[in-house]
Design a protein around this motif. Sequence first.
Motif, short mmCIF file in Angstrom:
data_model
loop_
_atom_site.label_atom_id
_atom_site.label_comp_id
_atom_site.label_asym_id
_atom_site.label_seq_id
_atom_site.Cartn_x
_atom_site.Cartn_y
_atom_site.Cartn_z
N GLY A 1 -35.55 -44.29 -22.42
CA GLY A 1 -35.47 -45.13 -21.25
C GLY A 1 -35.45 -46.59 -21.62
N SER A 2 -35.59 -47.43 -20.64
CA SER A 2 -35.53 -48.87 -20.87
C SER A 2 -36.76 -49.40 -21.61
CB SER A 2 -35.37 -49.61 -19.54
OG SER A 2 -34.22 -49.16 -18.87
N SER A 3 -37.82 -48.58 -21.69
CA SER A 3 -39.05 -49.03 -22.34
C SER A 3 -39.12 -48.62 -23.79
CB SER A 3 -40.27 -48.47 -21.60
OG SER A 3 -40.29 -48.91 -20.26
N ALA A 4 -38.68 -47.40 -24.12
CA ALA A 4 -38.79 -46.91 -25.49
C ALA A 4 -37.84 -45.74 -25.69
CB ALA A 4 -40.22 -46.50 -25.82
N ASN A 5 -37.26 -45.67 -26.90
CA ASN A 5 -36.28 -44.64 -27.20
C ASN A 5 -36.51 -44.07 -28.60
OD1 ASN A 5 -34.08 -44.90 -24.91
ND2 ASN A 5 -34.70 -46.97 -25.47
N CYS A 6 -36.34 -42.75 -28.71
CA CYS A 6 -36.44 -42.09 -30.01
C CYS A 6 -35.82 -40.71 -29.90
CB CYS A 6 -37.90 -41.97 -30.44
SG CYS A 6 -38.15 -41.21 -32.06
N THR A 7 -34.90 -40.38 -30.80
CA THR A 7 -34.25 -39.07 -30.84
C THR A 7 -34.65 -38.36 -32.13
OG1 THR A 7 -32.37 -39.88 -29.56
CG2 THR A 7 -32.05 -37.86 -30.82
N TYR A 8 -34.94 -37.08 -31.99
CA TYR A 8 -35.39 -36.23 -33.12
C TYR A 8 -34.30 -35.22 -33.44
CZ TYR A 8 -38.30 -32.75 -35.60
OH TYR A 8 -38.83 -31.87 -36.50
N ILE A 9 -33.93 -35.13 -34.72
CA ILE A 9 -32.96 -34.14 -35.18
C ILE A 9 -33.51 -33.47 -36.43
CG2 ILE A 9 -30.60 -33.72 -35.96
CD1 ILE A 9 -29.79 -36.27 -34.40
N VAL B 1 -47.10 -45.42 -33.44
CA VAL B 1 -47.38 -44.27 -34.29
C VAL B 1 -48.11 -43.16 -33.55
CG1 VAL B 1 -49.55 -45.25 -35.17
CG2 VAL B 1 -48.27 -43.59 -36.56
N LYS B 2 -49.01 -43.50 -32.62
CA LYS B 2 -49.77 -42.47 -31.91
C LYS B 2 -48.89 -41.70 -30.92
CE LYS B 2 -54.34 -44.61 -32.32
NZ LYS B 2 -55.50 -45.18 -31.57
N LYS B 3 -48.14 -42.44 -30.10
CA LYS B 3 -47.29 -41.77 -29.11
C LYS B 3 -46.21 -40.94 -29.79
CE LYS B 3 -44.30 -42.48 -25.09
NZ LYS B 3 -43.83 -43.41 -24.06
N THR B 4 -45.60 -41.49 -30.80
CA THR B 4 -44.57 -40.75 -31.53
C THR B 4 -45.17 -39.54 -32.22
OG1 THR B 4 -43.33 -42.80 -31.86
CG2 THR B 4 -42.73 -40.93 -33.25
N HIS C 1 -47.21 -44.66 -42.50
CA HIS C 1 -46.29 -43.76 -43.19
C HIS C 1 -45.24 -44.59 -43.92
CE1 HIS C 1 -48.03 -40.37 -40.94
NE2 HIS C 1 -47.99 -41.18 -39.89
N GLU C 2 -45.69 -45.37 -44.88
CA GLU C 2 -44.82 -46.34 -45.53
C GLU C 2 -43.74 -45.69 -46.40
OE1 GLU C 2 -47.58 -47.40 -49.43
OE2 GLU C 2 -47.40 -48.84 -47.80
N ARG C 3 -43.89 -44.40 -46.70
CA ARG C 3 -42.88 -43.72 -47.52
C ARG C 3 -41.58 -43.49 -46.76
NH1 ARG C 3 -41.38 -39.14 -45.71
NH2 ARG C 3 -42.66 -38.11 -44.12
N ILE C 4 -41.61 -43.52 -45.40
CA ILE C 4 -40.43 -43.18 -44.61
C ILE C 4 -39.40 -44.31 -44.71
CG2 ILE C 4 -39.52 -42.63 -42.33
CD1 ILE C 4 -42.24 -41.48 -41.59
N PRO C 5 -38.19 -44.02 -45.19
CA PRO C 5 -37.17 -45.06 -45.23
C PRO C 5 -36.70 -45.45 -43.83
CG PRO C 5 -36.61 -43.17 -46.65
CD PRO C 5 -37.74 -42.75 -45.77
N GLY D 1 -42.00 -49.49 -32.29
CA GLY D 1 -42.94 -48.61 -32.97
C GLY D 1 -42.89 -48.65 -34.48
N LEU D 2 -41.87 -49.30 -35.03
CA LEU D 2 -41.70 -49.27 -36.48
C LEU D 2 -42.90 -49.84 -37.23
CD1 LEU D 2 -37.96 -50.29 -37.04
CD2 LEU D 2 -39.01 -48.05 -37.46
N LYS D 3 -43.45 -50.93 -36.70
CA LYS D 3 -44.52 -51.62 -37.42
C LYS D 3 -45.71 -50.70 -37.66
CE LYS D 3 -46.74 -54.94 -35.33
NZ LYS D 3 -47.10 -56.26 -34.75
N THR D 4 -46.18 -50.01 -36.62
CA THR D 4 -47.36 -49.15 -36.79
C THR D 4 -47.00 -47.86 -37.51
OG1 THR D 4 -47.02 -48.25 -34.56
CG2 THR D 4 -48.58 -50.08 -34.80
#
Length: 265
Positions: A10-18, A33-36, A73-77, A65-68
């Motif tokens: 939505g207009s507030s936050a977006n994330c797609t999982y594959i 990080v918590k919501k995701t 989880h700093e290993r994630i590229p 959400g990237l910052k938290t």
Amino acid sequence: MVRVCTLYSGSSANCTYIENDGRAILIDAGAGVKKTGQALRDIGSDYDKIEAIFVTHEHSDHIAGLKTILKHHERIPVIANEKTLTAIKAAYPEINCKNFHVMATGSKANNGVIQVTSFSTLHDSAECVGYIVNTGNKKIGVMTDVGEEQPSTAEIIGSCDTLVIESNHDVDKLWNGAYPYMLKKRIGGKYGHFSNEQCGDLLERTVKGTVKNIILAHLSKENNTPELAFETVSKHLSNLGAVIGGDIDLSVAPRSEVSKIIIHE
């Protein structure tokens, strides 16, 4: 097995999982990080499965959400084109960017079970893209900030099995709503957001038997409703003679919850 869903949209936050065979990627990370993490648990997944986060563009509803997430989880590229990565660093100077990787628009990334190719969209950001994800026998298209359709768009998404596509606003609700005129002009303009009608028209011209699953995404809270988006796009698909719920599975991504999970065996 391939699984596709939005974790929030939505207009507030977006994330797609594959996910393919237990290995997964995220496209965008607009919530922390918590919501995701809770959304991942809701679908029986977790951060250990995430092998990369691909970013479409630097607007906050796609990167906030990237910052938290990277703090824990700093290993994630984090993968995006150079202009987008530069814009992310400018927006969040304190972000952990040691695992940022440049992927030029139009190029590919491959981890052995998932191949990701980016393509240009016109949304008003540094260099906005959509993604085509190839799992070997299935193709998933993710295009959530479109602007105006480009000549290559129909061809790019036409061979997909599953589409996560923007259906941001109803034109009448936008222009008769409370937004300031300049914001309305931006949203409805060449570099803004795809309307329900634009989405339906594109799908009517591209769905030729290959696309079996469509998730309508990035709906505006103020200028759209799930019912309006579904109804408008359904009418266009019906013009093809397609049966919704039969030939094509059409659903709308919720704002704050996991969408319907598309499964390809």
